[in-house]
Motif scaffolding. Structure first.
Motif, mmCIF file in Angstrom:
data_model
loop_
_atom_site.group_PDB
_atom_site.id
_atom_site.type_symbol
_atom_site.label_atom_id
_atom_site.label_comp_id
_atom_site.label_asym_id
_atom_site.label_seq_id
_atom_site.Cartn_x
_atom_site.Cartn_y
_atom_site.Cartn_z
ATOM 1 N N MET A 1 0.832 -1.175 0.000
ATOM 2 C CA MET A 1 0.000 0.000 0.000
ATOM 3 C C MET A 1 0.883 1.247 0.000
ATOM 4 O O MET A 1 1.871 1.293 0.706
ATOM 5 N N LYS A 2 0.519 2.213 -0.785
ATOM 6 C CA LYS A 2 1.319 3.423 -0.895
ATOM 7 C C LYS A 2 0.865 4.462 0.132
ATOM 8 O O LYS A 2 -0.315 4.639 0.372
ATOM 9 N N THR A 3 1.849 5.142 0.706
ATOM 10 C CA THR A 3 1.577 6.153 1.719
ATOM 11 C C THR A 3 1.706 7.545 1.113
ATOM 12 O O THR A 3 2.615 7.815 0.341
ATOM 13 N N ILE A 4 0.776 8.414 1.495
ATOM 14 C CA ILE A 4 0.790 9.801 1.057
ATOM 15 C C ILE A 4 0.795 10.690 2.297
ATOM 16 O O ILE A 4 -0.019 10.505 3.193
ATOM 17 N N LEU A 5 1.721 11.652 2.347
ATOM 18 C CA LEU A 5 1.734 12.675 3.388
ATOM 19 C C LEU A 5 1.033 13.904 2.829
ATOM 20 O O LEU A 5 1.343 14.336 1.712
ATOM 21 N N ILE A 6 0.115 14.471 3.603
ATOM 22 C CA ILE A 6 -0.615 15.657 3.163
ATOM 23 C C ILE A 6 -0.544 16.717 4.246
ATOM 24 O O ILE A 6 -0.890 16.457 5.399
ATOM 25 N N PHE A 7 -0.109 17.915 3.856
ATOM 26 C CA PHE A 7 -0.149 19.049 4.759
ATOM 27 C C PHE A 7 -1.194 20.025 4.260
ATOM 28 O O PHE A 7 -1.137 20.500 3.127
ATOM 29 N N ASP A 8 -2.178 20.307 5.095
ATOM 30 C CA ASP A 8 -3.156 21.365 4.837
ATOM 31 C C ASP A 8 -3.608 21.880 6.189
ATOM 32 O O ASP A 8 -4.043 21.111 7.034
ATOM 33 N N PRO A 9 -3.491 23.191 6.431
ATOM 34 C CA PRO A 9 -3.841 23.731 7.738
ATOM 35 C C PRO A 9 -5.340 23.762 8.018
ATOM 36 O O PRO A 9 -5.741 23.968 9.155
ATOM 37 N N ASP A 10 -6.163 23.549 7.005
ATOM 38 C CA ASP A 10 -7.613 23.518 7.185
ATOM 39 C C ASP A 10 -8.015 22.095 7.574
ATOM 40 O O ASP A 10 -8.020 21.199 6.731
ATOM 41 N N PRO A 11 -8.354 21.856 8.851
ATOM 42 C CA PRO A 11 -8.628 20.486 9.298
ATOM 43 C C PRO A 11 -9.807 19.838 8.570
ATOM 44 O O PRO A 11 -9.792 18.630 8.342
ATOM 45 N N ASP A 12 -10.804 20.627 8.191
ATOM 46 C CA ASP A 12 -11.957 20.047 7.487
ATOM 47 C C ASP A 12 -11.570 19.576 6.092
ATOM 48 O O ASP A 12 -11.918 18.468 5.680
ATOM 49 N N ILE A 31 -1.504 16.160 8.040
ATOM 50 C CA ILE A 31 -0.810 17.068 8.946
ATOM 51 C C ILE A 31 -1.434 18.448 8.795
ATOM 52 O O ILE A 31 -1.556 18.946 7.674
ATOM 53 N N HIS A 32 -1.822 19.066 9.899
ATOM 54 C CA HIS A 32 -2.323 20.430 9.814
ATOM 55 C C HIS A 32 -1.487 21.399 10.656
ATOM 56 O O HIS A 32 -1.717 22.592 10.648
ATOM 57 N N ASN A 33 -0.489 20.898 11.317
ATOM 58 C CA ASN A 33 0.356 21.687 12.197
ATOM 59 C C ASN A 33 1.582 22.200 11.441
ATOM 60 O O ASN A 33 2.326 21.417 10.858
ATOM 61 N N LEU A 34 1.805 23.507 11.472
ATOM 62 C CA LEU A 34 2.968 24.098 10.808
ATOM 63 C C LEU A 34 4.276 23.767 11.520
ATOM 64 O O LEU A 34 5.339 23.855 10.930
ATOM 65 N N ASN A 35 4.208 23.421 12.785
ATOM 66 C CA ASN A 35 5.407 23.212 13.595
ATOM 67 C C ASN A 35 5.796 21.749 13.697
ATOM 68 O O ASN A 35 6.093 21.250 14.774
ATOM 69 N N ILE A 36 5.825 21.074 12.577
ATOM 70 C CA ILE A 36 6.206 19.663 12.586
ATOM 71 C C ILE A 36 7.582 19.509 11.943
ATOM 72 O O ILE A 36 8.050 20.385 11.221
ATOM 73 N N ASP A 37 8.190 18.397 12.205
ATOM 74 C CA ASP A 37 9.470 18.068 11.578
ATOM 75 C C ASP A 37 9.156 17.215 10.349
ATOM 76 O O ASP A 37 9.011 15.997 10.441
ATOM 77 N N MET A 38 9.010 17.874 9.209
ATOM 78 C CA MET A 38 8.613 17.187 7.987
ATOM 79 C C MET A 38 9.605 16.100 7.597
ATOM 80 O O MET A 38 9.222 15.024 7.171
ATOM 81 N N MET A 39 10.890 16.354 7.763
ATOM 82 C CA MET A 39 11.896 15.364 7.377
ATOM 83 C C MET A 39 11.797 14.107 8.247
ATOM 84 O O MET A 39 11.960 13.000 7.752
ATOM 85 N N ALA A 40 11.504 14.282 9.527
ATOM 86 C CA ALA A 40 11.340 13.123 10.407
ATOM 87 C C ALA A 40 10.113 12.314 9.997
ATOM 88 O O ALA A 40 10.149 11.079 10.006
ATOM 89 N N LEU A 41 9.031 12.997 9.632
ATOM 90 C CA LEU A 41 7.832 12.292 9.173
ATOM 91 C C LEU A 41 8.102 11.499 7.903
ATOM 92 O O LEU A 41 7.649 10.364 7.757
ATOM 93 N N ILE A 42 8.840 12.081 6.991
ATOM 94 C CA ILE A 42 9.176 11.384 5.750
ATOM 95 C C ILE A 42 10.032 10.159 6.055
ATOM 96 O O ILE A 42 9.789 9.078 5.533
ATOM 97 N N GLY A 43 11.023 10.332 6.905
ATOM 98 C CA GLY A 43 11.873 9.205 7.279
ATOM 99 C C GLY A 43 11.105 8.089 7.950
ATOM 100 O O GLY A 43 11.380 6.913 7.728
ATOM 101 N N HIS A 44 10.126 8.439 8.753
ATOM 102 C CA HIS A 44 9.339 7.441 9.480
ATOM 103 C C HIS A 44 8.316 6.730 8.584
ATOM 104 O O HIS A 44 8.197 5.508 8.618
ATOM 105 N N HIS A 45 7.574 7.506 7.788
ATOM 106 C CA HIS A 45 6.469 6.941 7.013
ATOM 107 C C HIS A 45 6.864 6.469 5.615
ATOM 108 O O HIS A 45 6.119 5.711 4.997
ATOM 109 N N LYS A 46 7.985 6.933 5.090
ATOM 110 C CA LYS A 46 8.453 6.570 3.753
ATOM 111 C C LYS A 46 7.354 6.725 2.697
ATOM 112 O O LYS A 46 6.993 5.773 2.004
ATOM 113 N N PRO A 47 6.803 7.937 2.551
ATOM 114 C CA PRO A 47 5.699 8.127 1.609
ATOM 115 C C PRO A 47 6.148 8.009 0.160
ATOM 116 O O PRO A 47 7.327 8.197 -0.161
ATOM 117 N N GLY A 48 5.187 7.720 -0.700
ATOM 118 C CA GLY A 48 5.442 7.701 -2.131
ATOM 119 C C GLY A 48 5.045 9.000 -2.788
ATOM 120 O O GLY A 48 5.305 9.213 -3.969
#
Length: 123
Positions: A1-12, A31-48
């Protein structure tokens, strides 16, 4: 299954996009939080694929995209935006493509499918 990371500050909107892609069989990390470590998330989730809301946090998303492309040059990054000129500017900042808001689900699915069918390998 392929993983997608999505950042949008609008929770709805983020919830709608996440649910729509999950219904298509993707694993989605929203992800809706601006204060995240994007590189750590990528390393952890390995998105496509990564989708970043460009209009709300343009400078931050440009910084993230630049970082991502330096570390993972083949990882597709798509700008989400309601900006009228995003189609003219996304490529200048290293994004692979853009999805203009508002969008219909068919366009979202087609764009995501275009990039998730690529053979992506972490270096």
């Amino acid at each position: 299954m392929k993983t997608i990371l999505i950042f949008d500050p609008d929770p709805d909107l983020l919830e709608i996009i996440c649910l729509s892609l999950e219904m298509q069989g993707f694993v989605v990390v929203g992800i809706h939080n601006l204060n995240i470590d994007m590189m750590a998330l990528i390393g952890h989730h390995k998105p496509g694929l990564i989708l970043l809301d460009f209009a709300y946090a343009g400078k931050l998303c440009i910084k993230w995209c630049s970082h991502i492309k330096r570390l993972y040059p083949t990882l597709p990054v798509i700008a989400l935006s309601c900006s009228n000129n995003i189609g003219e500017t996304y490529n200048a900042h290293g994004f692979d493509d853009c999805i203009c808001k508002p969008f219909d689900l068919a366009h979202l699915y087609a764009t995501v499918d275009k990039y998730t069918n690529l053979l992506y390998q972490y270096d």
